[in-house]
Design an enzyme around this catalytic site. Structure first.
Site, PDB file in Angstrom:
ATOM      1  N   HIS A 293      45.867   6.756 -70.762  1.00 46.42           N
ATOM      2  CA  HIS A 293      44.636   7.372 -71.240  1.00 46.42           C
ATOM      3  C   HIS A 293      44.063   8.200 -70.087  1.00 46.42           C
ATOM      4  O   HIS A 293      43.742   7.655 -69.050  1.00 46.42           O
ATOM      5  CB  HIS A 293      43.665   6.237 -71.630  1.00 46.42           C
ATOM      6  CG  HIS A 293      42.477   6.682 -72.394  1.00 46.42           C
ATOM      7  ND1 HIS A 293      41.612   7.651 -71.936  1.00 46.42           N
ATOM      8  CD2 HIS A 293      41.994   6.293 -73.593  1.00 46.42           C
ATOM      9  CE1 HIS A 293      40.650   7.822 -72.820  1.00 46.42           C
ATOM     10  NE2 HIS A 293      40.871   7.014 -73.831  1.00 46.42           N
ATOM     11  N   HIS A 336      36.601  -0.452 -66.780  1.00 50.45           N
ATOM     12  CA  HIS A 336      36.340   0.340 -65.577  1.00 50.45           C
ATOM     13  C   HIS A 336      34.930   0.130 -65.069  1.00 50.45           C
ATOM     14  O   HIS A 336      34.066  -0.383 -65.767  1.00 50.45           O
ATOM     15  CB  HIS A 336      36.582   1.827 -65.856  1.00 50.45           C
ATOM     16  CG  HIS A 336      35.719   2.421 -66.927  1.00 50.45           C
ATOM     17  ND1 HIS A 336      35.875   2.130 -68.251  1.00 50.45           N
ATOM     18  CD2 HIS A 336      34.696   3.309 -66.872  1.00 50.45           C
ATOM     19  CE1 HIS A 336      34.998   2.802 -68.969  1.00 50.45           C
ATOM     20  NE2 HIS A 336      34.252   3.528 -68.159  1.00 50.45           N
ATOM     21  N   GLU A 342      26.471   6.170 -67.256  1.00 51.89           N
ATOM     22  CA  GLU A 342      26.830   6.653 -68.588  1.00 51.89           C
ATOM     23  C   GLU A 342      25.810   6.192 -69.626  1.00 51.89           C
ATOM     24  O   GLU A 342      25.684   5.000 -69.900  1.00 51.89           O
ATOM     25  CB  GLU A 342      28.213   6.112 -68.970  1.00 51.89           C
ATOM     26  CG  GLU A 342      29.285   6.426 -67.946  1.00 51.89           C
ATOM     27  CD  GLU A 342      30.611   5.733 -68.256  1.00 51.89           C
ATOM     28  OE1 GLU A 342      30.724   5.099 -69.327  1.00 51.89           O
ATOM     29  OE2 GLU A 342      31.529   5.809 -67.426  1.00 51.89           O
ATOM     30  N   TYR A 351      32.889   3.916 -82.842  1.00 51.81           N
ATOM     31  CA  TYR A 351      33.469   4.252 -81.549  1.00 51.81           C
ATOM     32  C   TYR A 351      34.606   3.274 -81.289  1.00 51.81           C
ATOM     33  O   TYR A 351      34.439   2.071 -81.478  1.00 51.81           O
ATOM     34  CB  TYR A 351      32.380   4.159 -80.477  1.00 51.81           C
ATOM     35  CG  TYR A 351      32.859   4.399 -79.074  1.00 51.81           C
ATOM     36  CD1 TYR A 351      33.432   5.620 -78.723  1.00 51.81           C
ATOM     37  CD2 TYR A 351      32.724   3.417 -78.095  1.00 51.81           C
ATOM     38  CE1 TYR A 351      33.869   5.838 -77.427  1.00 51.81           C
ATOM     39  CE2 TYR A 351      33.149   3.632 -76.804  1.00 51.81           C
ATOM     40  CZ  TYR A 351      33.720   4.850 -76.476  1.00 51.81           C
ATOM     41  OH  TYR A 351      34.149   5.070 -75.191  1.00 51.81           O
ATOM     42  N   HIS A 366      25.583   2.194 -69.330  1.00 45.06           N
ATOM     43  CA  HIS A 366      26.399   1.551 -68.308  1.00 45.06           C
ATOM     44  C   HIS A 366      26.163   2.335 -67.028  1.00 45.06           C
ATOM     45  O   HIS A 366      26.709   3.417 -66.830  1.00 45.06           O
ATOM     46  CB  HIS A 366      27.877   1.557 -68.712  1.00 45.06           C
ATOM     47  CG  HIS A 366      28.119   0.940 -70.056  1.00 45.06           C
ATOM     48  ND1 HIS A 366      28.669   1.625 -71.124  1.00 45.06           N
ATOM     49  CD2 HIS A 366      27.843  -0.303 -70.526  1.00 45.06           C
ATOM     50  CE1 HIS A 366      28.731   0.820 -72.174  1.00 45.06           C
ATOM     51  NE2 HIS A 366      28.247  -0.342 -71.834  1.00 45.06           N
ATOM     52  N   HIS A 372      32.421  -2.164 -67.622  1.00 39.58           N
ATOM     53  CA  HIS A 372      32.394  -2.121 -69.082  1.00 39.58           C
ATOM     54  C   HIS A 372      33.771  -1.742 -69.603  1.00 39.58           C
ATOM     55  O   HIS A 372      34.679  -1.449 -68.835  1.00 39.58           O
ATOM     56  CB  HIS A 372      31.313  -1.171 -69.590  1.00 39.58           C
ATOM     57  CG  HIS A 372      31.432   0.230 -69.059  1.00 39.58           C
ATOM     58  ND1 HIS A 372      31.107   0.564 -67.767  1.00 39.58           N
ATOM     59  CD2 HIS A 372      31.831   1.384 -69.637  1.00 39.58           C
ATOM     60  CE1 HIS A 372      31.298   1.865 -67.580  1.00 39.58           C
ATOM     61  NE2 HIS A 372      31.757   2.379 -68.693  1.00 39.58           N
TER      62      HIS A 372
HETATM   63 FE   FE2 Z   1      32.593   4.311 -69.110  1.00 38.45          FE
END
Ligand code: FE2
Length: 439
Positions: A293, A336, A342, A351, A366, A372
């Site tokens: 990703h 991560h 964010e 989502y 976050h 998260h």
């Molecule tokens: Fe993130």
């Protein structure tokens, strides 16, 4: 506003438009007498000496210069906050854990866009031209004979429920959920709902104006293409003698005054500083066609850079419908923690990393170095899902990502929408490690 609206296309283009033929001076900006005896007025969105690629300014030809106004008086709207200091002073704190909010409720009392703005989180400092504020708007009545001007930053509107009619000094935009509107700092506008009660998100950007990101090895096409940004054509409001209240955001507070006429009296304009709208359906997504990703920066629509290269004051990022095809890959976002902070919202659908608890009209936060990632349910599903090509459809999440941590306001923490059980969504993640010793 009769019939479909007309637009001009191209991000930062040199537009030229006149509502009355001949109203735009030819060959010069400030003739001794402008056509139709209009007043010429320059609006600069950047310093005069900003590099040419970033320079934004427009010339307006109007019935009265905007300096004609009575004295401003303070205007009380305690829910609109700017900068880390105001968010703190409101009773906000900076919790070290992830936060999430259920959809923010529409008001029962009559509120317009100005009075219905609620700051969820803010960072930076208005006077230092840093940071952003993440607001939601929740309103159910038109602004009518009011206009709003924000000298503290540009306003990026992300409608979530209901189409908006946005009358600006430079013309009219109609924006529906799935589209965004970008309203330059210092330009007057009026926001009305076309479908009844309206809800959406706002990024008030105190930093450098949003621009398209550089594309690097992607090349000259892709992500948000410049031609898909639409500017209005000149359209003045025929209300020469109707009084209008002007509400001004200035220095982190609101002021108001009354004009004896409509300030939407620009008959012609030309230049590169303009309101814009953009349909996220035109975003050309890029993703892995082999494995892994990529970083979510591939979804950046617009960026407001800071003085540190590559470390944005704010990136506006979307997660639109797209195909997932990567092989031997955990396809949702990985776990991560980042330097960047964010703030996320959801316009429609689900989502992929949080299929249940993150709902349209809600939000999550976050902050920098707060871990998260996918909730337990999404992790289990993605870890064993067959890796056939899969289309994520009917979904639109977005992120205001900033180098500065967001301070959630008292409204965010105590307004009734905070999901106190958010952390539980990771509680089901099991330790599956089995150490194999020897043979
Ligand atoms: Fe993130």
């Amino acid at each position: 506003m009769n019939g479909p609206l007309r637009y001009q296309s191209g991000f930062g283009n040199e537009f030229a438009t006149e509502a009355v033929e001949g109203a735009l001076p030819r060959g010069r900006n400030s003739p001794q007498r402008a056509p139709f005896d209009l007043y010429a007025e320059l609006v600069s969105g950047t310093a005069f000496t900003a590099p040419r690629a970033e320079n934004r300014r427009s010339w307006l030809y109007r019935r009265r210069p905007s300096v004609v106004a009575a004295a401003y008086r303070p205007y009380e709207q305690p829910h609109w906050l700017s900068g880390a200091q105001q968010a703190m002073r409101s009773g906000g704190v900076l919790p070290p854990e992830p936060l999430r909010w259920a959809p923010f409720e529409l008001p029962s009392a009559p509120l317009d866009f100005v009075d219905g703005l609620r700051t969820v989180a803010a960072n930076g400092d208005v006077e230092m031209h840093t940071g952003i504020a993440a607001h939601v708007y929740l309103f159910n009545r038109p602004m009518a004979k009011r206009a709003l001007v924000n000298a503290d930053g540009e306003m990026l509107l992300v409608p979530q429920q209901g189409r908006l009619a946005i009358r600006t000094e430079l013309g009219v935009l109609e924006v529906k959920p799935g589209e965004i509107a970008l309203l330059p700092r210092g330009m007057l506008f009026r926001v009305d709902g076309l479908d009844g009660p309206s809800r959406g998100y706002v990024c008030e950007n105190h930093g450098a104006p949003f621009r398209l990101p550089e594309l690097g090895p992607i090349g000259s096409n892709g992500l948000a293409n410049a031609r898909d940004f639409l500017a209005p054509v000149a359209a003045y409001e025929d209300a020469a003698d109707v009084a209008c209240e002007v509400v001004k955001r200035f220095g982190g507070r609101l002021w108001h005054t009354t004009l004896a006429y409509s300030p939407f009296d620009v008959v012609a304009w030309h230049g590169s500083l303009s309101p814009l709208k953009y349909d996220t359906a035109n975003f050309m997504t890029i993703g892995s066609i082999s494995f892994d990703h990529p970083d979510p920066s591939i979804f950046t629509v617009l960026t407001s850079p800071s003085d540190t290269p590559g470390t944005a004051n704010c990136d506006f990022v979307i997660f639109p419908p797209r195909w997932l095809v990567a092989e031997d890959t955990f396809r949702p976002p990985w776990y991560h923690r980042n330097l960047m902070s964010e703030f996320m919202g959801l316009v429609l659908g689900r989502y992929d990393a949080k299929p249940e608890g993150f709902r349209p009209g809600g939000a999550s936060l976050h902050n920098g170095m707060v871990p998260h990632g996918p909730d337990a349910q999404a992790f289990e599903k993605a870890s064993s899902a067959p890796l056939a090509p899969h289309k994520l459809d009917d979904t639109l999440a977005f992120m205001f990502e900033s180098r500065y941590r967001f301070i959630p306001t008292a409204f965010a923490l105590h307004g009734g929408s905070l999901d106190s059980a958010y952390a539980d969504c990771w509680g089901g993640l099991q330790d599956k490690f089995v150490e194999r010793r020897g043979a």
